[in-house]
Structures are given as structure tokens and as C-alpha cells.
Design a protein around this motif. Sequence first.
Motif, PDB file in Angstrom:
ATOM      1  N   VAL A   1     -86.183  99.377 -22.416  1.00 29.84           N
ATOM      2  CA  VAL A   1     -86.952 100.098 -23.439  1.00 29.84           C
ATOM      3  C   VAL A   1     -87.860 101.139 -22.785  1.00 29.84           C
ATOM      4  O   VAL A   1     -87.912 102.297 -23.212  1.00 29.84           O
ATOM      5  CB  VAL A   1     -87.787  99.109 -24.288  1.00 29.84           C
ATOM      6  CG1 VAL A   1     -88.750  99.849 -25.205  1.00 29.84           C
ATOM      7  CG2 VAL A   1     -86.869  98.213 -25.109  1.00 29.84           C
TER       8      VAL A   1
ATOM      9  N   VAL B   1     -84.997  93.608 -20.854  1.00 27.16           N
ATOM     10  CA  VAL B   1     -85.094  94.339 -22.119  1.00 27.16           C
ATOM     11  C   VAL B   1     -86.274  95.314 -22.077  1.00 27.16           C
ATOM     12  O   VAL B   1     -86.148  96.487 -22.449  1.00 27.16           O
ATOM     13  CB  VAL B   1     -85.249  93.363 -23.308  1.00 27.16           C
ATOM     14  CG1 VAL B   1     -85.543  94.109 -24.594  1.00 27.16           C
ATOM     15  CG2 VAL B   1     -84.002  92.502 -23.452  1.00 27.16           C
ATOM     16  N   GLY B   2     -87.415  94.831 -21.590  1.00 24.32           N
ATOM     17  CA  GLY B   2     -88.584  95.691 -21.464  1.00 24.32           C
ATOM     18  C   GLY B   2     -88.333  96.853 -20.521  1.00 24.32           C
ATOM     19  O   GLY B   2     -88.757  97.987 -20.770  1.00 24.32           O
ATOM     20  N   MET B   3     -87.612  96.584 -19.415  1.00 24.53           N
ATOM     21  CA  MET B   3     -87.278  97.658 -18.487  1.00 24.53           C
ATOM     22  C   MET B   3     -86.440  98.736 -19.176  1.00 24.53           C
ATOM     23  O   MET B   3     -86.683  99.941 -19.018  1.00 24.53           O
ATOM     24  CB  MET B   3     -86.506  97.099 -17.285  1.00 24.53           C
ATOM     25  CG  MET B   3     -87.333  96.242 -16.341  1.00 24.53           C
ATOM     26  SD  MET B   3     -86.298  95.378 -15.109  1.00 24.53           S
ATOM     27  CE  MET B   3     -85.610  96.775 -14.215  1.00 24.53           C
TER      28      MET B   3
ATOM     29  N   LEU C   1     -92.047  92.095 -27.244  1.00 24.20           N
ATOM     30  CA  LEU C   1     -90.650  92.408 -26.978  1.00 24.20           C
ATOM     31  C   LEU C   1     -90.377  92.742 -25.529  1.00 24.20           C
ATOM     32  O   LEU C   1     -89.297  92.471 -24.999  1.00 24.20           O
ATOM     33  CB  LEU C   1     -90.334  93.629 -27.845  1.00 24.20           C
ATOM     34  CG  LEU C   1     -88.962  94.233 -27.779  1.00 24.20           C
ATOM     35  CD1 LEU C   1     -88.003  93.288 -28.450  1.00 24.20           C
ATOM     36  CD2 LEU C   1     -88.954  95.572 -28.488  1.00 24.20           C
ATOM     37  N   LEU C   2     -91.343  93.370 -24.840  1.00 26.26           N
ATOM     38  CA  LEU C   2     -91.087  93.911 -23.506  1.00 26.26           C
ATOM     39  C   LEU C   2     -91.157  92.853 -22.416  1.00 26.26           C
ATOM     40  O   LEU C   2     -90.535  92.998 -21.372  1.00 26.26           O
ATOM     41  CB  LEU C   2     -92.082  95.031 -23.170  1.00 26.26           C
ATOM     42  CG  LEU C   2     -92.100  96.247 -24.075  1.00 26.26           C
ATOM     43  CD1 LEU C   2     -93.104  97.260 -23.573  1.00 26.26           C
ATOM     44  CD2 LEU C   2     -90.733  96.894 -24.171  1.00 26.26           C
ATOM     45  N   TYR C   3     -91.942  91.787 -22.635  1.00 22.15           N
ATOM     46  CA  TYR C   3     -92.140  90.834 -21.546  1.00 22.15           C
ATOM     47  C   TYR C   3     -91.788  89.415 -21.932  1.00 22.15           C
ATOM     48  O   TYR C   3     -91.720  88.518 -21.101  1.00 22.15           O
ATOM     49  CB  TYR C   3     -93.590  90.882 -21.052  1.00 22.15           C
ATOM     50  CG  TYR C   3     -94.590  90.406 -22.075  1.00 22.15           C
ATOM     51  CD1 TYR C   3     -94.867  89.050 -22.229  1.00 22.15           C
ATOM     52  CD2 TYR C   3     -95.234  91.304 -22.923  1.00 22.15           C
ATOM     53  CE1 TYR C   3     -95.755  88.614 -23.187  1.00 22.15           C
ATOM     54  CE2 TYR C   3     -96.127  90.878 -23.867  1.00 22.15           C
ATOM     55  CZ  TYR C   3     -96.388  89.533 -24.000  1.00 22.15           C
ATOM     56  OH  TYR C   3     -97.256  89.105 -24.960  1.00 22.15           O
ATOM     57  N   ASP C   4     -91.544  89.171 -23.209  1.00 30.31           N
ATOM     58  CA  ASP C   4     -91.533  87.806 -23.712  1.00 30.31           C
ATOM     59  C   ASP C   4     -90.344  86.995 -23.211  1.00 30.31           C
ATOM     60  O   ASP C   4     -90.389  85.785 -23.139  1.00 30.31           O
ATOM     61  CB  ASP C   4     -91.519  87.827 -25.230  1.00 30.31           C
ATOM     62  CG  ASP C   4     -91.560  86.442 -25.796  1.00 30.31           C
ATOM     63  OD1 ASP C   4     -92.544  85.741 -25.546  1.00 30.31           O
ATOM     64  OD2 ASP C   4     -90.581  86.054 -26.456  1.00 30.31           O
ATOM     65  N   ARG C   5     -89.250  87.690 -22.859  1.00 26.31           N
ATOM     66  CA  ARG C   5     -88.029  87.076 -22.347  1.00 26.31           C
ATOM     67  C   ARG C   5     -87.273  86.287 -23.406  1.00 26.31           C
ATOM     68  O   ARG C   5     -86.098  85.993 -23.197  1.00 26.31           O
ATOM     69  CB  ARG C   5     -88.328  86.206 -21.117  1.00 26.31           C
ATOM     70  CG  ARG C   5     -89.107  87.015 -20.060  1.00 26.31           C
ATOM     71  CD  ARG C   5     -89.170  86.322 -18.744  1.00 26.31           C
ATOM     72  NE  ARG C   5     -87.843  85.944 -18.287  1.00 26.31           N
ATOM     73  CZ  ARG C   5     -87.635  85.118 -17.276  1.00 26.31           C
ATOM     74  NH1 ARG C   5     -88.644  84.593 -16.628  1.00 26.31           N
ATOM     75  NH2 ARG C   5     -86.411  84.819 -16.915  1.00 26.31           N
ATOM     76  N   GLN C   6     -87.927  85.917 -24.513  1.00 23.12           N
ATOM     77  CA  GLN C   6     -87.133  85.417 -25.639  1.00 23.12           C
ATOM     78  C   GLN C   6     -86.244  86.535 -26.127  1.00 23.12           C
ATOM     79  O   GLN C   6     -86.666  87.687 -26.182  1.00 23.12           O
ATOM     80  CB  GLN C   6     -88.050  85.015 -26.793  1.00 23.12           C
ATOM     81  CG  GLN C   6     -88.582  83.626 -26.686  1.00 23.12           C
ATOM     82  CD  GLN C   6     -88.866  83.041 -28.067  1.00 23.12           C
ATOM     83  OE1 GLN C   6     -88.354  83.530 -29.087  1.00 23.12           O
ATOM     84  NE2 GLN C   6     -89.657  82.003 -28.099  1.00 23.12           N
TER      85      GLN C   6
ATOM     86  N   LYS D   1     -94.954  95.672 -14.016  1.00 25.39           N
ATOM     87  CA  LYS D   1     -95.667  94.872 -15.000  1.00 25.39           C
ATOM     88  C   LYS D   1     -94.949  93.553 -15.284  1.00 25.39           C
ATOM     89  O   LYS D   1     -95.272  92.862 -16.236  1.00 25.39           O
ATOM     90  CB  LYS D   1     -95.816  95.660 -16.312  1.00 25.39           C
ATOM     91  CG  LYS D   1     -96.458  97.023 -16.165  1.00 25.39           C
ATOM     92  CD  LYS D   1     -97.946  96.947 -15.886  1.00 25.39           C
ATOM     93  CE  LYS D   1     -98.726  96.626 -17.144  1.00 25.39           C
ATOM     94  NZ  LYS D   1    -100.170  96.816 -16.907  1.00 25.39           N
ATOM     95  N   ARG D   2     -93.931  93.224 -14.476  1.00 21.31           N
ATOM     96  CA  ARG D   2     -93.163  91.987 -14.635  1.00 21.31           C
ATOM     97  C   ARG D   2     -92.542  91.849 -16.024  1.00 21.31           C
ATOM     98  O   ARG D   2     -92.521  90.756 -16.599  1.00 21.31           O
ATOM     99  CB  ARG D   2     -94.036  90.768 -14.344  1.00 21.31           C
ATOM    100  CG  ARG D   2     -94.448  90.677 -12.872  1.00 21.31           C
ATOM    101  CD  ARG D   2     -95.224  89.400 -12.590  1.00 21.31           C
ATOM    102  NE  ARG D   2     -94.478  88.204 -12.953  1.00 21.31           N
ATOM    103  CZ  ARG D   2     -93.549  87.643 -12.174  1.00 21.31           C
ATOM    104  NH1 ARG D   2     -93.298  88.128 -10.995  1.00 21.31           N
ATOM    105  NH2 ARG D   2     -92.891  86.585 -12.586  1.00 21.31           N
ATOM    106  N   LEU D   3     -92.047  92.951 -16.575  1.00 16.54           N
ATOM    107  CA  LEU D   3     -91.323  92.873 -17.837  1.00 16.54           C
ATOM    108  C   LEU D   3     -89.918  92.341 -17.580  1.00 16.54           C
ATOM    109  O   LEU D   3     -89.412  92.423 -16.460  1.00 16.54           O
ATOM    110  CB  LEU D   3     -91.252  94.257 -18.489  1.00 16.54           C
ATOM    111  CG  LEU D   3     -92.577  94.990 -18.676  1.00 16.54           C
ATOM    112  CD1 LEU D   3     -92.348  96.296 -19.406  1.00 16.54           C
ATOM    113  CD2 LEU D   3     -93.581  94.129 -19.419  1.00 16.54           C
ATOM    114  N   ASP D   4     -89.272  91.827 -18.622  1.00 17.86           N
ATOM    115  CA  ASP D   4     -87.892  91.398 -18.462  1.00 17.86           C
ATOM    116  C   ASP D   4     -86.960  92.609 -18.587  1.00 17.86           C
ATOM    117  O   ASP D   4     -87.403  93.741 -18.759  1.00 17.86           O
ATOM    118  CB  ASP D   4     -87.553  90.282 -19.459  1.00 17.86           C
ATOM    119  CG  ASP D   4     -87.677  90.723 -20.902  1.00 17.86           C
ATOM    120  OD1 ASP D   4     -87.374  91.891 -21.215  1.00 17.86           O
ATOM    121  OD2 ASP D   4     -88.085  89.903 -21.732  1.00 17.86           O
TER     122      ASP D   4
END
Lengths: 203, 203, 203
Positions: C33, C29-31, B141-146, C24-27
Motif C-alpha cells: 500500500v 500488505v502495508g508495504m 490495515l498496514l501493520y495488523d497482519r490480519q 515501521k515493521r509493516l507487513d
Amino acid sequence: MSELLDLVGIFVFALSGALMGVRKRLDVVGMAVLAEITALGGGIVRDLILNVRPAAFQSLGYVLVPVVATVIVFFWHPHVARVMPAILVLDAAGLGLFCAVGTEKALDYGLSPLHATLLGVTTAVGGGMLRDILAGEIPTLLYDRQLYAVPATLGSAVMAWLSSAFGLHGWPATLAAAVLAFGLRLAAMRRNWRAPLARGLTE
Amino acid sequence: MSELLDLVGIFVFALSGALMGVRKRLDVVGMAVLAEITALGGGIVRDLILNVRPAAFQSLGYVLVPVVATVIVFFWHPHVARVMPAILVLDAAGLGLFCAVGTEKALDYGLSPLHATLLGVTTAVGGGMLRDILAGEIPTLLYDRQLYAVPATLGSAVMAWLSSAFGLHGWPATLAAAVLAFGLRLAAMRRNWRAPLARGLTE
Amino acid sequence: MSELLDLVGIFVFALSGALMGVRKRLDVVGMAVLAEITALGGGIVRDLILNVRPAAFQSLGYVLVPVVATVIVFFWHPHVARVMPAILVLDAAGLGLFCAVGTEKALDYGLSPLHATLLGVTTAVGGGMLRDILAGEIPTLLYDRQLYAVPATLGSAVMAWLSSAFGLHGWPATLAAAVLAFGLRLAAMRRNWRAPLARGLTE
């Protein structure tokens, strides 16, 4: 008596947490955090699910014993590691005790035998899982194939069965269930009983 | 009816947990633990925050369905992996259902629409996050970008809005919100909608 | 006033969560969260243990401030990283504040001074530990050897002592404890005070 047994279980689990801290080269703060969480984590999760205040936050001994374990490991960890076989036996005793006590408390709070069994296992293995996650590893329990959760499950199930089918409570039932889980865990270690991988995966 | 839908969602999430176990070469105990936690974790966290006893510890079906999923994956995981596209569609259905049901329960317990939305999303994505942490990975969820949490957030927000602005309750509102999140999730998969990285990070 | 200080602490912790997401290059949404969980996680764990509904689910500001922090980091993270020294000072202030407020709330709910101290530390460091676990890292706190939990422990202990020995409550005691923890943390950073490794481990 029951309080004393609890403290022994907490002490042994705390030793394993502090030793993990040494192995991962954590500082003394990390060792203490791992010792506390390994020893108290399973019971805290159990009490959160039962929706009562965790026992760990109502007892001085529960909080202080892991501090003592940390100090011992800090100064004497080469010796502690040398007596690891003895510690594994104590850990098996802690496992048996925690699954029996956890199941009993869950039954006291009105859970069904199935759910009490599940919560008893959670009590017994929860702290070790949290220890491994905090140390950056996949919980040993999940891949190790040594039987660890299975003895706890059988001990918890027997506890729930003695209590719901025969109305047995208190220390005789607790002792029987704890000894069963303890014995199965020792037998699994000695005879190297292993949990299977999914069908078709090569060893 | 609502109970049956819940069980379908739990079953699908449990399949994804057990399959993660196969992928990481966990033993059958690890597969079962991942199946249970993936399926029940989000709802347990929701109920802990609402300060009520988790539904998972009051229903036989909730606990047993992940066991069934583990057995199926244990014996037939190559086939299960082959039908993964179908499972992804079911997972989207589970996502929609869990966010709608979670939001509704939060509103029933008196949370504001904003907080109910947050807790609905937690219900929908919490189990999957716990699965990934236990498997030693950063939550997808955190990195997947989907887009995965975003459809759940919109579904939860619509549920909260229908309920607080129009007094809509029960299955019509739940169904509308679940279908919305489900549809958005399917569209995000099909059209490869992606969440952005922070400004200036190269793809 | 106290609410305002809380929001400042939440904002700073949320910045550190969102920045970890960038690193960590999260998107996005990850940021978000990571920002929410870093800022609110410690207080949520505290409230679960106190068996009350988490404050984060009763306040709009608590939930929205991390969203603001995420937006700021998303657009201006190179600048945010440049002012990191200032952020470390703010983080020390958040640490001091959270340990004092957490200890006070625990005392209000009837915990002993020892347990209130433990829960105060949990409030202060819990969010950061969850942030690191979600980002796939061992919590910094455990191995970093910089003193972080120790200042929080001393601040919490002083808060518990002022309250139980002198009946001091409210903002004077909170302020004294927070300033103490803040000052110790700053001194530890400046003078590079370090926690020891277990005896015999080479540096």
C-alpha cells in the motif's frame, strides 16, 4: 466584495497554518505548505466533490495570500502570537464566511439542502483538519469540545434553508448565515459551551 | 435491495468509526465526523477517481445512517463494545459488499479489470484507513497482519473476472464476489491467517 | 521514452515507500500500500485537481511497477538499504521528472503558469507526503530543512516559464526543467543547503 471577504478568510486561516508550523518547529517550507493547505484545503475538497476545477487553481490571490501570511509569521511570529485573541475572532469570521459561501456554491451546483449543508461545513473546517493531520496531531475539531463545527453546521443549515424555502440568494443570505455562525462561535468561546463526551465517560 | 445492503454496510462501518471516537475520548462532534468518514470515505474516494459526483452527496440515507450510528454508540457504547464479535462479522460483510459494489461501478465506468479491482479494494478499505489517520494512528490495515485487504482484493478480482470473462453482471456476480470476500475474511479471523513481515524481520 | 522515464520515477518512489514499510515493521500488505501510494499519490492528486481521470488508473505499468518494487524490498531490503545513496540520487531524478511532467500536464489543461508550477510541485512531493502521513509521521518535507520542495518549485517554474514565454513544449523543455531540479536537489544534498526556521527560533 465577496472576493475580498474570501481573501480575508484565506489570510486568517493561512496565519493559523503558519503559526502551527512555528509551534511544531517546521522550517519555512513547512510553514508555507501548512499555510496554503489550511487556507485552501477546505475549498479544494468542496470543489473536488462538486466535480469542478478548484477555485484555488484559478485565482492568483488565493495562492499568493498564504505566501504573504507565511512571510509575516516568519518575521513577526512573537507579535502574531500576542494578537492571537484577535486572530481567534478573525478565524470565527472566516469560519462563518466559508460555511456560508461553501453552502451557496453547493446549492448552485444542484445539491440538496442537506448535502449542501454538509459540504458547507466541510469547506469551513476541512483546511484546519488537514493542517492538524499534516502537523501530526489529531484534528482539534474532533476532541476539543469547544464548539467549532456546530456553529458552522447551523450557519450552513440556515443558508440552505433561506435559499431553498425563500429563494433568497446572493449576499443578503450569505451575510445572514455567516453572521449567525460567527456570533455562535464567539458565544461558544466566551461562554465556554462544550460538546459532550459519550455517556458514562468521566470528564 | 442493493440500496438496503449498502445501508447495512454503511451502518456497520459508521459504528466502527463512532466506537473509535469513544476509544480516543473524542467528543460527540468527533464521533459523528469519524462515523461519516469511515462509512462514506471509501466510496467518496472511488467516485472522485471515477470523476463522478460522489454517491454520498446524492442520497439522504447515506448521510443520515452514520448519524443514527453515532447516537446509538453515544448512549449505548458499553453494550456496543460487548457485541463487538458480532460487529466484526458484520464488518466482514460490509467489506465483501463494498469491494464487490466498488469493482462493479468501476467496470461500468470503463476501467480495465486490473484497475477496477484496485478501485474495489480502495472502496472497501479506504474509509477505515481515513478513520485511523484522523484518530492519529497508523492505519490498522498496514501493520495488523490480519488479512483484511487480501480478502477484499480476491473478492474484487473475482468480480472483475466474472464480469469481463463471462459477461456476468448485476446481483448474482456481486453476491458471489461479496460472499467470497466475506468468507475469506471470516476464515482469516478464525484461523488467524497472517500476512508476512519482510524477510529477516523477527516476529 | 517519456513513458519509460515515468516508470523509472514510479519505481524509485515505490522503493522508498516499501522501505518505509520495512522501517515501521509493516507487513507485506502495508508495504505494498505504501509503495503504491508513494509512487502514484502525487499524480493522482494532480489529476483530481485537473478534473480528469487519474493516469494511474489507465496504465498497467503504473500499477504493476510498485508491486515489483515491493517484492524486491521484501526479499532484499538489507541490500536495498545499503544502496540507499544511489537511491537518493534516483529519487532526485524522480523529483525532477515528476515536477516537469506535472507542470506540463497542468499547462496543457489551461492552468496559468503560477498554478501549473504549484501543481507540478504537488505532483513531485505529494506521494512522499502521503507516505509519511500513512506511516504516522509528520511529512519529512515540512521539517527536514534539506531542500526538497525548493528544487521542485524552481524546476516547475522554469518549465512553466519556458512554455509560456517561448512556446517551448515537449521533451526539450521537460528535460531542461527536470535536469535543473535534479541538479539543484543533488547540490542541496551535497552542500547541505538548509531552509531557515522562523526568525528567533534557536537551531
